[in-house]
Motif scaffolding. Structure first.
Motif, PDB file in Angstrom:
ATOM      1  N   GLY A  22       0.740  -1.066   0.162  1.00  0.00           N
ATOM      2  CA  GLY A  22       0.365  -0.239  -0.270  1.00  0.00           C
ATOM      3  C   GLY A  22       0.774   1.082  -0.064  1.00  0.00           C
ATOM      4  N   GLY A  23       0.122   2.347  -0.357  1.00  0.00           N
ATOM      5  CA  GLY A  23       1.083   3.776  -0.017  1.00  0.00           C
ATOM      6  C   GLY A  23       0.856   3.920  -1.094  1.00  0.00           C
ATOM      7  N   THR A  24       1.958   4.811  -1.718  1.00  0.00           N
ATOM      8  CA  THR A  24       2.633   5.849  -3.027  1.00  0.00           C
ATOM      9  C   THR A  24       3.953   5.457  -2.443  1.00  0.00           C
ATOM     10  OG1 THR A  24       1.002   7.847  -2.255  1.00  0.00           O
ATOM     11  CG2 THR A  24       2.094   7.788  -3.762  1.00  0.00           C
ATOM     12  N   GLY A  70       3.481  -0.919  -6.280  1.00  0.00           N
ATOM     13  CA  GLY A  70       2.515  -0.591  -5.689  1.00  0.00           C
ATOM     14  C   GLY A  70       1.561  -1.782  -5.504  1.00  0.00           C
ATOM     15  N   SER A  71       1.041  -2.874  -6.885  1.00  0.00           N
ATOM     16  CA  SER A  71      -0.074  -3.764  -6.865  1.00  0.00           C
ATOM     17  C   SER A  71       0.908  -4.511  -7.713  1.00  0.00           C
ATOM     18  CB  SER A  71      -0.604  -2.910  -8.232  1.00  0.00           C
ATOM     19  OG  SER A  71      -0.036  -2.877  -9.581  1.00  0.00           O
ATOM     20  N   THR A  72       2.247  -4.845  -7.967  1.00  0.00           N
ATOM     21  CA  THR A  72       2.803  -5.819  -8.044  1.00  0.00           C
ATOM     22  C   THR A  72       4.613  -6.079  -8.481  1.00  0.00           C
ATOM     23  OG1 THR A  72       2.492  -8.212  -9.952  1.00  0.00           O
ATOM     24  CG2 THR A  72       2.822  -5.583 -10.767  1.00  0.00           C
ATOM     25  N   ALA A  73       5.129  -7.045  -8.398  1.00  0.00           N
ATOM     26  CA  ALA A  73       6.598  -6.877  -8.843  1.00  0.00           C
ATOM     27  C   ALA A  73       6.871  -6.640 -10.483  1.00  0.00           C
ATOM     28  CB  ALA A  73       7.519  -8.170  -8.624  1.00  0.00           C
ATOM     29  N   ILE A  74       7.747  -5.755 -10.519  1.00  0.00           N
ATOM     30  CA  ILE A  74       7.901  -5.298 -11.645  1.00  0.00           C
ATOM     31  C   ILE A  74       9.414  -5.938 -12.460  1.00  0.00           C
ATOM     32  CG2 ILE A  74       6.467  -3.521 -11.543  1.00  0.00           C
ATOM     33  CD1 ILE A  74       9.199  -1.544 -11.270  1.00  0.00           C
ATOM     34  N   LYS A  75       9.831  -6.043 -13.459  1.00  0.00           N
ATOM     35  CA  LYS A  75      11.056  -6.256 -14.019  1.00  0.00           C
ATOM     36  C   LYS A  75      11.555  -5.593 -15.193  1.00  0.00           C
ATOM     37  CE  LYS A  75       9.253  -8.787 -18.062  1.00  0.00           C
ATOM     38  NZ  LYS A  75       9.166 -10.195 -18.569  1.00  0.00           N
ATOM     39  N   THR A  76      11.377  -3.797 -14.853  1.00  0.00           N
ATOM     40  CA  THR A  76      11.499  -2.698 -14.694  1.00  0.00           C
ATOM     41  C   THR A  76      13.320  -2.379 -14.806  1.00  0.00           C
ATOM     42  OG1 THR A  76       9.245  -1.853 -15.283  1.00  0.00           O
ATOM     43  CG2 THR A  76      11.238  -0.493 -16.001  1.00  0.00           C
TER      44      THR A  76
END
Length: 126
Positions: A22-24, A70-76
């Motif tokens: 959660g959070g920003t 904030g909603s999922t793990a990313i691979k960026t």
């Protein structure tokens, strides 16, 4: 957080104001000059990165990889260039890693960054 090659500048990027779920989440970056005690803008990444890997490369550039948006793990993956004070995209990692461990290797012109494990955002690990 990484100390840049000049030995005087600390780069801070991304992060979140809240919990992992959660959070920003942020995409901006700032630099802090140790000698002058001042902050300045260091550009904006293309993606929100919280709980990510950050490493100083032999070129003096900084690699930011993966993390949580904030909603999922990313691979960026993104590269910060302190000379131009700007960010550019790089090849995404093969799989998303939230809170990855990072290992850096450089020898004889060979440079490697290894991302290890991490949270996938759906309760599993990668």
């Amino acid at each position: 957080m990484v100390v840049l090659s000049d030995g005087d500048t600390v780069l801070l990027a991304g992060g979140n104001s809240g919990t992992v779920t959660g959070g920003t989440y942020y995409r901006d970056a700032q630099k802090y000059s140790i000698s002058s005690g001042t902050w300045s803008a260091a550009g904006t990444m293309s993606a929100n990165h919280g709980s990510f890997a950050m490493v100083l490369l032999s070129s003096g550039k900084v690699l930011v990889a993966d993390g949580f948006n904030g909603s999922t793990a990313i691979k960026t993956t993104e590269i910060y260039d302190p000379t131009s004070n700007s960010w550019s995209g790089a090849a995404d990692s093969n799989s998303a890693h939230g809170t990855p461990a990072v290992s850096y290797y450089s020898s004889g012109g060979v440079e490697r960054v290894y991302l290890l494990s991490g949270w996938t955002g759906n309760g599993g690990s990668s």
